[in-house]
Design an enzyme around this catalytic site. Structure first.
Site, short mmCIF file in Angstrom:
data_model
loop_
_atom_site.label_atom_id
_atom_site.label_comp_id
_atom_site.label_asym_id
_atom_site.label_seq_id
_atom_site.Cartn_x
_atom_site.Cartn_y
_atom_site.Cartn_z
N SER A 1 -11.19 -0.53 -0.26
CA SER A 1 -9.86 -1.11 -0.13
C SER A 1 -9.67 -2.39 -0.93
CB SER A 1 -9.56 -1.39 1.34
OG SER A 1 -10.48 -2.30 1.89
N ASN B 1 0.83 -1.21 0.00
CA ASN B 1 0.00 0.00 0.00
C ASN B 1 0.86 1.26 0.00
OD1 ASN B 1 -2.51 -1.42 0.29
ND2 ASN B 1 -1.98 -1.74 2.44
N HIS C 1 -7.30 4.85 1.31
CA HIS C 1 -6.66 4.58 0.02
C HIS C 1 -6.72 5.79 -0.91
CE1 HIS C 1 -5.88 0.36 0.80
NE2 HIS C 1 -6.99 0.40 1.51
N HIS D 1 -14.24 -1.31 5.66
CA HIS D 1 -13.14 -2.02 6.30
C HIS D 1 -13.54 -2.57 7.68
CE1 HIS D 1 -9.05 -2.21 8.18
NE2 HIS D 1 -8.69 -2.50 6.95
N ASP E 1 -13.72 7.42 5.29
CA ASP E 1 -12.40 6.82 5.46
C ASP E 1 -11.64 6.93 4.13
OD1 ASP E 1 -10.20 5.19 5.75
OD2 ASP E 1 -11.29 3.44 6.50
N GLU F 1 -16.10 4.43 2.83
CA GLU F 1 -14.75 4.70 2.36
C GLU F 1 -14.88 5.55 1.11
OE1 GLU F 1 -12.62 0.90 1.99
OE2 GLU F 1 -13.46 0.34 3.91
N LYS G 1 -0.30 4.21 4.43
CA LYS G 1 -0.41 3.78 3.02
C LYS G 1 0.36 4.76 2.13
CE LYS G 1 -3.96 0.61 4.05
NZ LYS G 1 -5.27 0.46 4.66
C1 PLP Z 1 -5.72 -0.07 5.98
C2 PLP Z 1 -7.06 0.48 6.25
C3 PLP Z 1 -7.41 0.94 7.51
C4 PLP Z 1 -6.54 0.76 8.71
O1 PLP Z 1 -5.46 1.60 8.71
P1 PLP Z 1 -4.15 1.15 9.50
O2 PLP Z 1 -3.39 2.39 9.64
O3 PLP Z 1 -3.48 0.12 8.65
O4 PLP Z 1 -4.59 0.56 10.81
C5 PLP Z 1 -8.63 1.55 7.66
N1 PLP Z 1 -9.50 1.65 6.64
C6 PLP Z 1 -9.20 1.18 5.42
C7 PLP Z 1 -10.19 1.33 4.33
C8 PLP Z 1 -7.98 0.57 5.18
O5 PLP Z 1 -7.71 0.07 3.99
#
Ligand code: PLP
Length: 393
Positions: free
Chosen positions: A181, A47, A209, A133, A206, A177, A240
């Site tokens: 993801s 990522n 990505h 997620h 969120d 999101e 990421k």
């Molecule tokens: C990776 C991810 C998270 C978690 O983030 P981390 O910093 O890895 O704990 C949260 N939401 C989504 C959509 C993700 O892909």
């Protein structure tokens, strides 16, 4: 049965379903190639979209922070662990996101769980897209709010849930999101913002990505669509595209003050190590620089090359799901690709639904055009793989 016998039986059951997972030790720094079991493989699993995890500026910032502030933080933020690097990161994040304030967490997972638990309680309603997620699902469950799940990106279904929720007395929070993801597709954010406003609900987005990748200032999809200021809770990860680790919430000063008082994953946990905060802050600066703009342009060139080569649906994210369905088929196809020198992860239940196993290709700015060609060639020749990347309906 003894404790271990019981757990062995459970692991065997996972094995029988093609769902047993194990750790793979990587012996190389982050980058487009990784050393796994003594072999060097082309990496399409990371990522680290912009290649910042191994960037000299982040490394130098982390080293400086260790030298100046030590290896550990010593306590939680509210006790005596709120070190200068955490504050500098949060100031930089708020400026980057164009929000009044920002709060950093030890991970994106902790940000989601802590924030949902702080904002919601019994008597409230949380409406989730079906594909959000696990950290959002877990946070929603822990909060005690009533959970309603929408069919993926289905605005009519969302509106039906909003109608149902309104007038029940509590608050209603919609969570989605911006870039999903596991499918790499996007939420219709502008329409979601309209709907939640019309029904008096709150919205949490969120951008795990999307942060660092989309929008004129690379704040994310909300910026690209011009709705950033209408989203009450903007969440993302620093692990990421930002190449470090940690999570963040951006929003009003009041939101941040409230989370400092109420987000249990923030309050009852040792502050992230200073190196983590300093590396993330360096990444926030880099993303906004000319170099950041160049890295961003480069990743979209690679994505376009891969989309043409694989004749797949055009979608604007760096995530390409190759849907295989069967768990065992996904595992064997990933193994064949490893034989050919490519590391592409097989994603299975519980990360995606049962029977929706896939290979998940992620591209990065650090991939060369030759790396993308190697991917196209290898995917074309693995047996059992469908001819093109399929986008979810
Ligand atoms: C990776 C991810 C998270 C978690 O983030 P981390 O910093 O890895 O704990 C949260 N939401 C989504 C959509 C993700 O892909």
């Amino acid at each position: 049965m003894s404790f271990d016998q019981e757990l062995t039986a459970r692991l065997d059951a996972l094995q029988a379903q093609g769902l047993r997972r194990e750790l793979r030790r990587v012996d190389s720094p982050p980058g487009p190639r990784l050393v796994l079991g003594g072999r060097t493989l082309l990496n399409f699993a990371s990522n680290d979209y912009l290649g910042l995890a191994g960037h000299p500026a982040l490394q130098a910032a982390a080293v400086r922070a260790v030298e100046e502030f030590g290896a550990g933080s010593g306590a939680s933020r509210l006790i005596c662990g709120s070190l200068a690097p955490h504050h500098e990161l949060e100031e930089a994040l708020a400026e980057f996101k164009g929000s009044e304030a920002a709060l950093s967490f030890s991970s994106g997972y902790a940000a989601a769980v802590g924030t949902l638990g702080a904002l919601l309680g019994k008597g409230d309603v949380v409406i989730l897209d079906k594909l959000v997620h696990a950290c959002i699902v877990d946070g929603a469950r822990l909060s005690g709010a009533t959970i309603r799940v929408c069919r993926h990106n289905d605005l009519d279904h969302l509106e039906a849930h909003l109608r149902w929720a309104v007038g029940r007395g509590g608050h209603t929070l919609v969570v989605t999101e911006s870039v999903f993801s596991m499918d790499g597709d996007r939420a219709p954010l502008r329409e979601i913002v309209e709907l939640k406003d019309r029904h008096g609900a709150w919205l949490m987005v969120d951008e795990a990505h999307a942060t660092g990748l989309f929008g004129p200032r690379r704040r994310g999809v909300a910026e690209e669509l011009g709705v950033g200021e209408r989203v009450e809770v903007q969440m993302g990860t620093l692990g990421k595209a930002l190449g470090a680790a940690g999570g963040y919430i951006a929003g009003s000063r009041t939101l941040v003050d409230y989370l400092i008082n109420r987000a249990r994953s923030f309050i009852f946990s040792t502050a992230p190590v200073p190196a983590q905060a300093a590396a993330a802050r360096a990444a926030v600066a880099l993303i906004q620089s000319q170099e950041g703009a160049g890295l961003c342009a480069r990743i979209w060139e690679r994505v376009a090359q891969a989309q043409v080569g694989l004749s797949c649906t055009r979608q604007s994210s760096a995530i390409m799901p190759l849907r295989l369905g069967d768990e065992a088929l996904a595992v064997t196809t990933a193994a064949e690709l490893r034989e050919r020198g490519l590391f592409v992860p097989a994603i299975r239940y519980p990360t995606v639904a049962r029977g929706q196993a896939r290979l998940r290709v992620t591209l990065g700015a650090a991939h060369s055009p030759q790396d993308i060609e190697a991917l196209i060639t290898a995917l074309a020749s693995v047996r059992g793989a469908p001819p093109a990347f399929a986008h979810p309906p």
